[in-house]
Design a protein around this motif. Structure first.
Motif, PDB file in Angstrom:
ATOM      1  N   TYR A 114      56.077  -1.568  91.163  1.00  0.00           N
ATOM      2  CA  TYR A 114      55.932  -0.704  89.989  1.00  0.00           C
ATOM      3  C   TYR A 114      56.881  -1.172  88.889  1.00  0.00           C
ATOM      4  CZ  TYR A 114      56.352   3.117  86.753  1.00  0.00           C
ATOM      5  OH  TYR A 114      56.387   3.835  85.592  1.00  0.00           O
ATOM      6  N   TYR A 115      58.124  -1.430  89.252  1.00  0.00           N
ATOM      7  CA  TYR A 115      59.136  -1.823  88.267  1.00  0.00           C
ATOM      8  C   TYR A 115      58.711  -3.087  87.517  1.00  0.00           C
ATOM      9  CZ  TYR A 115      63.579  -3.112  86.166  1.00  0.00           C
ATOM     10  OH  TYR A 115      64.537  -3.445  85.257  1.00  0.00           O
ATOM     11  N   THR A 116      58.233  -4.082  88.261  1.00  0.00           N
ATOM     12  CA  THR A 116      57.922  -5.374  87.650  1.00  0.00           C
ATOM     13  C   THR A 116      56.602  -5.386  86.886  1.00  0.00           C
ATOM     14  OG1 THR A 116      56.931  -6.179  89.703  1.00  0.00           O
ATOM     15  CG2 THR A 116      59.270  -6.666  89.338  1.00  0.00           C
ATOM     16  N   THR A 117      55.790  -4.359  87.058  1.00  0.00           N
ATOM     17  CA  THR A 117      54.500  -4.344  86.356  1.00  0.00           C
ATOM     18  C   THR A 117      54.425  -3.153  85.402  1.00  0.00           C
ATOM     19  OG1 THR A 117      53.462  -3.201  88.231  1.00  0.00           O
ATOM     20  CG2 THR A 117      53.277  -5.608  88.170  1.00  0.00           C
ATOM     21  N   GLU A 118      54.103  -1.994  85.941  1.00  0.00           N
ATOM     22  CA  GLU A 118      53.844  -0.826  85.102  1.00  0.00           C
ATOM     23  C   GLU A 118      55.055  -0.411  84.260  1.00  0.00           C
ATOM     24  OE1 GLU A 118      51.211   2.065  87.509  1.00  0.00           O
ATOM     25  OE2 GLU A 118      51.933   0.519  88.904  1.00  0.00           O
ATOM     26  N   HIS A 119      56.236  -0.378  84.865  1.00  0.00           N
ATOM     27  CA  HIS A 119      57.437  -0.006  84.117  1.00  0.00           C
ATOM     28  C   HIS A 119      57.665  -0.962  82.947  1.00  0.00           C
ATOM     29  CE1 HIS A 119      61.549   0.963  83.048  1.00  0.00           C
ATOM     30  NE2 HIS A 119      61.927  -0.262  83.374  1.00  0.00           N
ATOM     31  N   MET A 120      57.527  -2.243  83.193  1.00  0.00           N
ATOM     32  CA  MET A 120      57.768  -3.241  82.146  1.00  0.00           C
ATOM     33  C   MET A 120      56.760  -3.121  81.004  1.00  0.00           C
ATOM     34  SD  MET A 120      60.501  -4.644  83.093  1.00  0.00           S
ATOM     35  CE  MET A 120      60.592  -5.859  81.808  1.00  0.00           C
ATOM     36  N   ASN A 121      55.629  -2.500  81.259  1.00  0.00           N
ATOM     37  CA  ASN A 121      54.588  -2.380  80.242  1.00  0.00           C
ATOM     38  C   ASN A 121      54.509  -1.000  79.592  1.00  0.00           C
ATOM     39  OD1 ASN A 121      53.459  -5.063  80.322  1.00  0.00           O
ATOM     40  ND2 ASN A 121      52.778  -4.552  82.380  1.00  0.00           N
ATOM     41  N   THR A 122      55.452  -0.111  79.897  1.00  0.00           N
ATOM     42  CA  THR A 122      55.429   1.206  79.260  1.00  0.00           C
ATOM     43  C   THR A 122      55.677   1.061  77.766  1.00  0.00           C
ATOM     44  OG1 THR A 122      57.780   1.543  79.712  1.00  0.00           O
ATOM     45  CG2 THR A 122      56.201   2.451  81.331  1.00  0.00           C
ATOM     46  N   ARG A 123      55.129   1.988  77.006  1.00  0.00           N
ATOM     47  CA  ARG A 123      55.299   1.945  75.549  1.00  0.00           C
ATOM     48  C   ARG A 123      56.765   2.041  75.157  1.00  0.00           C
ATOM     49  NH1 ARG A 123      50.453   5.852  73.417  1.00  0.00           N
ATOM     50  NH2 ARG A 123      48.774   4.517  74.149  1.00  0.00           N
ATOM     51  N   HIS A 124      57.493   2.942  75.833  1.00  0.00           N
ATOM     52  CA  HIS A 124      58.896   3.124  75.449  1.00  0.00           C
ATOM     53  C   HIS A 124      59.723   1.870  75.720  1.00  0.00           C
ATOM     54  CE1 HIS A 124      58.395   5.096  79.466  1.00  0.00           C
ATOM     55  NE2 HIS A 124      59.457   4.374  79.763  1.00  0.00           N
ATOM     56  N   LEU A 125      59.444   1.157  76.798  1.00  0.00           N
ATOM     57  CA  LEU A 125      60.202  -0.064  77.086  1.00  0.00           C
ATOM     58  C   LEU A 125      59.796  -1.195  76.138  1.00  0.00           C
ATOM     59  CD1 LEU A 125      62.418  -1.258  78.772  1.00  0.00           C
ATOM     60  CD2 LEU A 125      60.717  -1.903  80.474  1.00  0.00           C
ATOM     61  N   GLN A 126      58.516  -1.299  75.849  1.00  0.00           N
ATOM     62  CA  GLN A 126      58.058  -2.319  74.909  1.00  0.00           C
ATOM     63  C   GLN A 126      58.663  -2.079  73.517  1.00  0.00           C
ATOM     64  OE1 GLN A 126      56.054  -5.111  75.483  1.00  0.00           O
ATOM     65  NE2 GLN A 126      56.459  -4.594  77.602  1.00  0.00           N
ATOM     66  N   ALA A 127      58.706  -0.811  73.088  1.00  0.00           N
ATOM     67  CA  ALA A 127      59.295  -0.484  71.786  1.00  0.00           C
ATOM     68  C   ALA A 127      60.796  -0.788  71.788  1.00  0.00           C
ATOM     69  CB  ALA A 127      59.055   0.987  71.454  1.00  0.00           C
ATOM     70  N   PHE A 128      61.465  -0.482  72.896  1.00  0.00           N
ATOM     71  CA  PHE A 128      62.899  -0.770  72.995  1.00  0.00           C
ATOM     72  C   PHE A 128      63.150  -2.273  72.885  1.00  0.00           C
ATOM     73  CE2 PHE A 128      66.676  -1.957  75.342  1.00  0.00           C
ATOM     74  CZ  PHE A 128      67.639  -1.120  74.787  1.00  0.00           C
ATOM     75  N   MET A 129      62.349  -3.061  73.591  1.00  0.00           N
ATOM     76  CA  MET A 129      62.537  -4.516  73.540  1.00  0.00           C
ATOM     77  C   MET A 129      62.353  -5.035  72.111  1.00  0.00           C
ATOM     78  SD  MET A 129      61.106  -6.082  77.148  1.00  0.00           S
ATOM     79  CE  MET A 129      59.467  -5.423  77.079  1.00  0.00           C
ATOM     80  N   GLU A 130      61.402  -4.483  71.397  1.00  0.00           N
ATOM     81  CA  GLU A 130      61.188  -4.897  70.008  1.00  0.00           C
ATOM     82  C   GLU A 130      62.382  -4.501  69.138  1.00  0.00           C
ATOM     83  OE1 GLU A 130      59.656  -6.483  66.600  1.00  0.00           O
ATOM     84  OE2 GLU A 130      58.859  -6.757  68.613  1.00  0.00           O
TER      85      GLU A 130
END
Length: 136
Positions: free
Chosen positions: A97-113
């Motif tokens: 879950y961590y390596t797939t779905e978690h990494m693709n959450t909107r909040h994490l993607q926005a944070f990375m940006e």
């Protein structure tokens, strides 16, 4: 262009770390859920004079992350000698879950940006499994 390159490098490094360091638990004798959890250590470096801002952004992110499935706990650490050194000590029930779905959450993607505005680059990521538990 440089920002896109940094974000792409950030994402590629995380994905590579997840693929190269991934593990499969071989401890089939333990029924204790906590011993099957995955621990993820993430070491970040904030830009000069942006340590407090980075911590504030992590707190906002982690308020969202803690609502995700398979989340167990996250400890946010700051170096007492240099507040630009930030460590996340994360515990999850499911590495897949961590390596797939978690990494693709909107909040994490926005944070990375957004992180390109306060972090120097991608984190150092490592995965750990419980080998032994010692208690008092």
């Amino acid at each position: 262009m440089k920002a896109n390159s940094r974000l792409a490098s950030f994402f590629i490094l995380i994905v590579l770390a997840l693929v190269l360091i991934g593990w499969v638990s071989s401890d089939n004798t333990s029924n204790r859920r906590s011993e099957k959890n995955i621990t993820v250590l993430l070491k970040f470096k904030a830009q000069p004079e942006k340590g407090e801002h980075a911590v504030s952004e992590f707190v906002k992110l982690l308020d969202k992350v803690k609502k995700e499935p398979h989340f167990v706990a996250i400890k946010l650490h700051v170096d007492p000698e240099d507040n630009t050194n930030i460590l996340l000590y994360e515990t999850w029930e499911d590495q897949a879950y961590y390596t797939t779905e978690h990494m693709n959450t909107r909040h994490l993607q926005a944070f990375m940006e957004d992180s390109k505005n306060f972090l120097t680059g991608p984190p150092d990521v490592s995965f750990w499994k419980v080998e032994n538990v010692f208690k008092k």
